[in-house]
Design a protein around this motif. Structure first.
Motif, PDB file in Angstrom:
ATOM      1  N   ILE A  78    -112.665  -8.183 -44.239  1.00  0.00           N
ATOM      2  CA  ILE A  78    -111.705  -7.968 -43.332  1.00  0.00           C
ATOM      3  C   ILE A  78    -112.184  -8.589 -42.122  1.00  0.00           C
ATOM      4  O   ILE A  78    -111.356  -8.778 -41.051  1.00  0.00           O
ATOM      5  CB  ILE A  78    -111.929  -6.222 -42.870  1.00  0.00           C
ATOM      6  N   ALA A  79    -113.336  -8.159 -41.655  1.00  0.00           N
ATOM      7  CA  ALA A  79    -114.457  -8.867 -40.953  1.00  0.00           C
ATOM      8  C   ALA A  79    -113.874  -9.963 -40.187  1.00  0.00           C
ATOM      9  O   ALA A  79    -113.612 -10.593 -39.222  1.00  0.00           O
ATOM     10  CB  ALA A  79    -116.113  -8.438 -40.297  1.00  0.00           C
ATOM     11  N   GLU A  80    -113.709 -11.065 -41.322  1.00  0.00           N
ATOM     12  CA  GLU A  80    -113.270 -12.730 -41.103  1.00  0.00           C
ATOM     13  C   GLU A  80    -112.004 -12.438 -40.959  1.00  0.00           C
ATOM     14  O   GLU A  80    -111.812 -13.895 -39.943  1.00  0.00           O
ATOM     15  CB  GLU A  80    -113.689 -13.227 -42.903  1.00  0.00           C
ATOM     16  N   HIS A  81    -111.515 -11.709 -40.282  1.00  0.00           N
ATOM     17  CA  HIS A  81    -109.723 -11.694 -40.322  1.00  0.00           C
ATOM     18  C   HIS A  81    -109.447 -11.010 -39.720  1.00  0.00           C
ATOM     19  O   HIS A  81    -108.548  -9.637 -39.730  1.00  0.00           O
ATOM     20  CB  HIS A  81    -108.775 -11.542 -41.669  1.00  0.00           C
ATOM     21  N   ASN A 127    -106.387  -9.333 -39.483  1.00  0.00           N
ATOM     22  CA  ASN A 127    -104.972  -9.842 -38.980  1.00  0.00           C
ATOM     23  C   ASN A 127    -103.832 -10.075 -40.236  1.00  0.00           C
ATOM     24  O   ASN A 127    -103.609 -10.986 -41.791  1.00  0.00           O
ATOM     25  CB  ASN A 127    -105.235 -11.232 -38.892  1.00  0.00           C
ATOM     26  N   PRO A 128    -102.681  -9.620 -40.157  1.00  0.00           N
ATOM     27  CA  PRO A 128    -101.663  -9.463 -41.153  1.00  0.00           C
ATOM     28  C   PRO A 128    -101.437 -11.423 -42.270  1.00  0.00           C
ATOM     29  O   PRO A 128    -100.825 -11.025 -43.145  1.00  0.00           O
ATOM     30  CB  PRO A 128    -100.262  -8.642 -40.934  1.00  0.00           C
ATOM     31  N   ASP A 129    -101.738 -12.042 -40.368  1.00  0.00           N
ATOM     32  CA  ASP A 129    -100.866 -13.017 -41.161  1.00  0.00           C
ATOM     33  C   ASP A 129    -102.693 -14.679 -42.232  1.00  0.00           C
ATOM     34  O   ASP A 129    -101.521 -14.743 -42.749  1.00  0.00           O
ATOM     35  CB  ASP A 129    -100.655 -13.717 -39.606  1.00  0.00           C
ATOM     36  N   THR A 130    -103.562 -13.864 -42.075  1.00  0.00           N
ATOM     37  CA  THR A 130    -104.356 -14.503 -43.004  1.00  0.00           C
ATOM     38  C   THR A 130    -105.834 -13.561 -44.192  1.00  0.00           C
ATOM     39  O   THR A 130    -105.926 -14.134 -45.092  1.00  0.00           O
ATOM     40  CB  THR A 130    -105.799 -15.615 -41.436  1.00  0.00           C
ATOM     41  N   PHE A 131    -104.976 -12.348 -43.585  1.00  0.00           N
ATOM     42  CA  PHE A 131    -105.926 -11.681 -44.443  1.00  0.00           C
ATOM     43  C   PHE A 131    -104.981 -11.231 -46.330  1.00  0.00           C
ATOM     44  O   PHE A 131    -105.944 -11.627 -46.673  1.00  0.00           O
ATOM     45  CB  PHE A 131    -105.949 -10.437 -43.601  1.00  0.00           C
ATOM     46  N   PRO A 132    -104.040 -11.343 -46.114  1.00  0.00           N
ATOM     47  CA  PRO A 132    -103.316 -11.335 -47.279  1.00  0.00           C
ATOM     48  C   PRO A 132    -103.962 -12.061 -48.656  1.00  0.00           C
ATOM     49  O   PRO A 132    -104.155 -11.287 -49.198  1.00  0.00           O
ATOM     50  CB  PRO A 132    -102.259 -11.136 -46.993  1.00  0.00           C
ATOM     51  N   ALA A 133    -103.795 -13.414 -47.988  1.00  0.00           N
ATOM     52  CA  ALA A 133    -103.683 -14.334 -48.934  1.00  0.00           C
ATOM     53  C   ALA A 133    -105.485 -14.337 -49.043  1.00  0.00           C
ATOM     54  O   ALA A 133    -105.561 -14.796 -50.645  1.00  0.00           O
ATOM     55  CB  ALA A 133    -103.531 -15.342 -48.023  1.00  0.00           C
ATOM     56  N   ALA A 134    -106.388 -14.177 -48.054  1.00  0.00           N
ATOM     57  CA  ALA A 134    -107.710 -13.794 -48.249  1.00  0.00           C
ATOM     58  C   ALA A 134    -108.006 -13.178 -49.749  1.00  0.00           C
ATOM     59  O   ALA A 134    -108.619 -13.198 -50.887  1.00  0.00           O
ATOM     60  CB  ALA A 134    -108.336 -13.515 -47.255  1.00  0.00           C
ATOM     61  N   LEU A 135    -106.966 -11.589 -49.525  1.00  0.00           N
ATOM     62  CA  LEU A 135    -107.537 -10.502 -50.038  1.00  0.00           C
ATOM     63  C   LEU A 135    -107.148 -10.854 -51.723  1.00  0.00           C
ATOM     64  O   LEU A 135    -107.297 -10.307 -52.948  1.00  0.00           O
ATOM     65  CB  LEU A 135    -107.358  -9.070 -49.714  1.00  0.00           C
ATOM     66  N   VAL A 136    -105.937 -11.625 -52.526  1.00  0.00           N
ATOM     67  CA  VAL A 136    -105.400 -11.653 -52.945  1.00  0.00           C
ATOM     68  C   VAL A 136    -105.991 -12.340 -53.996  1.00  0.00           C
ATOM     69  O   VAL A 136    -106.534 -12.771 -54.958  1.00  0.00           O
ATOM     70  CB  VAL A 136    -103.699 -12.532 -52.514  1.00  0.00           C
ATOM     71  N   SER A 137    -106.858 -13.463 -53.127  1.00  0.00           N
ATOM     72  CA  SER A 137    -107.825 -14.571 -53.623  1.00  0.00           C
ATOM     73  C   SER A 137    -109.475 -13.964 -54.169  1.00  0.00           C
ATOM     74  O   SER A 137    -110.168 -14.402 -55.015  1.00  0.00           O
ATOM     75  CB  SER A 137    -108.290 -15.487 -52.858  1.00  0.00           C
ATOM     76  N   GLU A 175    -105.097  -9.597 -30.404  1.00  0.00           N
ATOM     77  CA  GLU A 175    -105.312  -9.098 -29.486  1.00  0.00           C
ATOM     78  C   GLU A 175    -103.839  -7.892 -29.520  1.00  0.00           C
ATOM     79  O   GLU A 175    -103.701  -7.129 -29.458  1.00  0.00           O
ATOM     80  CB  GLU A 175    -105.468  -9.387 -27.588  1.00  0.00           C
ATOM     81  N   LYS A 176    -102.853  -8.689 -29.989  1.00  0.00           N
ATOM     82  CA  LYS A 176    -101.691  -7.956 -29.645  1.00  0.00           C
ATOM     83  C   LYS A 176    -101.450  -6.999 -31.163  1.00  0.00           C
ATOM     84  O   LYS A 176    -101.371  -5.891 -31.236  1.00  0.00           O
ATOM     85  CB  LYS A 176    -100.640  -8.748 -29.611  1.00  0.00           C
ATOM     86  N   GLN A 177    -101.971  -7.365 -32.037  1.00  0.00           N
ATOM     87  CA  GLN A 177    -101.988  -6.859 -33.169  1.00  0.00           C
ATOM     88  C   GLN A 177    -102.895  -6.290 -33.428  1.00  0.00           C
ATOM     89  O   GLN A 177    -102.265  -4.089 -33.953  1.00  0.00           O
ATOM     90  CB  GLN A 177    -102.628  -7.759 -34.827  1.00  0.00           C
ATOM     91  N   ALA A 178    -103.695  -5.903 -32.688  1.00  0.00           N
ATOM     92  CA  ALA A 178    -105.061  -4.785 -32.809  1.00  0.00           C
ATOM     93  C   ALA A 178    -103.928  -3.661 -31.890  1.00  0.00           C
ATOM     94  O   ALA A 178    -104.298  -2.689 -32.008  1.00  0.00           O
ATOM     95  CB  ALA A 178    -106.070  -5.713 -31.991  1.00  0.00           C
ATOM     96  N   GLU A 179    -103.358  -4.280 -30.474  1.00  0.00           N
ATOM     97  CA  GLU A 179    -102.391  -3.422 -29.617  1.00  0.00           C
ATOM     98  C   GLU A 179    -101.661  -2.562 -30.735  1.00  0.00           C
ATOM     99  O   GLU A 179    -101.798  -1.366 -29.947  1.00  0.00           O
ATOM    100  CB  GLU A 179    -102.456  -3.724 -28.740  1.00  0.00           C
ATOM    101  N   GLU A 180    -101.213  -3.242 -31.386  1.00  0.00           N
ATOM    102  CA  GLU A 180     -99.730  -2.497 -32.285  1.00  0.00           C
ATOM    103  C   GLU A 180    -100.584  -1.717 -34.039  1.00  0.00           C
ATOM    104  O   GLU A 180    -100.101  -0.441 -34.167  1.00  0.00           O
ATOM    105  CB  GLU A 180     -98.906  -3.330 -33.055  1.00  0.00           C
ATOM    106  N   GLY A 181    -102.078  -1.504 -33.565  1.00  0.00           N
ATOM    107  CA  GLY A 181    -102.997  -1.390 -34.570  1.00  0.00           C
ATOM    108  C   GLY A 181    -103.542  -2.054 -35.716  1.00  0.00           C
ATOM    109  O   GLY A 181    -104.138  -1.220 -36.978  1.00  0.00           O
ATOM    110  N   ALA A 182    -103.469  -3.166 -36.057  1.00  0.00           N
ATOM    111  CA  ALA A 182    -103.670  -3.399 -37.098  1.00  0.00           C
ATOM    112  C   ALA A 182    -105.211  -3.473 -37.057  1.00  0.00           C
ATOM    113  O   ALA A 182    -106.010  -3.864 -36.432  1.00  0.00           O
ATOM    114  CB  ALA A 182    -103.705  -5.031 -37.329  1.00  0.00           C
ATOM    115  N   VAL A 183    -105.525  -3.407 -38.414  1.00  0.00           N
ATOM    116  CA  VAL A 183    -106.713  -3.759 -38.443  1.00  0.00           C
ATOM    117  C   VAL A 183    -107.628  -5.046 -38.827  1.00  0.00           C
ATOM    118  O   VAL A 183    -109.156  -4.969 -38.533  1.00  0.00           O
ATOM    119  CB  VAL A 183    -107.426  -2.146 -39.329  1.00  0.00           C
TER     120      VAL A 183
END
Length: 186
Positions: A114-117, A131-141, A121-129
């Motif tokens: 999670i820390a690597e992704h 990055n939904p653009d990079t984290f999903p593929a990293a987690l799946v892998s 700033e905009k995503q964080a303002e929207e409450g994201a923990v």
């Protein structure tokens, strides 16, 4: 006017500490627990998936009828036959499917991922923990028991239909959320 001293509450009984050998054995079992896993079945044969569903429903109805009529040997036989048909359909589905297996990551590995992704700033303002653009593929892998690379995970997430890509993501994400402990039980 003097108030009486509050009554002393009795101390709760002290639990006996387990013997050191018993604790060591328990700790060893705790260390040996397998990580939770989640499987994602992929089968493009919609007719086969429908047949499995139908045979399972027929087997359930036959089983309910047989249980409601315990003296009806014909109903019992129909239940056995319906269950055999459902089992056969499930075996055919297994043969026609690809199954992806995902494992829960150890907590420090998951938190580091999670820390690597971090979110933008905009995503964080929207409450994201993350990055939904990079984290999903990293987690799946990272969670893939089958050895899926990050590039392969990204390819599937980007080329599959929205529901299929969501199911792939959910299979990897949900196993990270699975708890197998109960507080206060025992």
């Amino acid at each position: 006017m003097t108030r009486p001293a509050p009554a002393k509450r009795p101390s709760p009984p002290r639990a006996e500490a387990p013997a050191e050998g018993a604790w060591a054995a328990k700790m060893n079992r705790l260390r040996q627990r397998p990580r939770p896993q989640n499987k994602l079945r992929i089968c493009d044969d919609t007719q086969l998936r429908q047949r499995v569903e139908e045979t399972e429903q027929a087997a359930q109805r036959a089983r309910i009828f047989a249980e409601a009529s315990p003296d009806d040997e014909a109903a019992a036989q129909r239940a056995v036959e319906a269950e055999a048909a459902a089992e056969q359909a499930r075996a055919e589905l297994d043969d026609a499917s690809d199954v992806l297996t995902f494992l829960a990551l150890p907590r420090p590995v998951f938190e580091e991922l999670i820390a690597e992704h971090p979110p933008t700033e905009k995503q964080a303002e929207e409450g994201a923990v993350f990055n939904p653009d990079t984290f999903p593929a990293a987690l799946v892998s990272a969670a893939s028991f089958d050895g899926m690379s990050r590039e392969e995970a990204e390819e599937l997430l980007n080329t599959w239909s929205v529901p299929d890509a969501n199911d792939l993501w959910e299979a990897a994400w949900q196993v990270q959320q699975e708890s197998r402990v109960e507080l206060g039980k025992g």
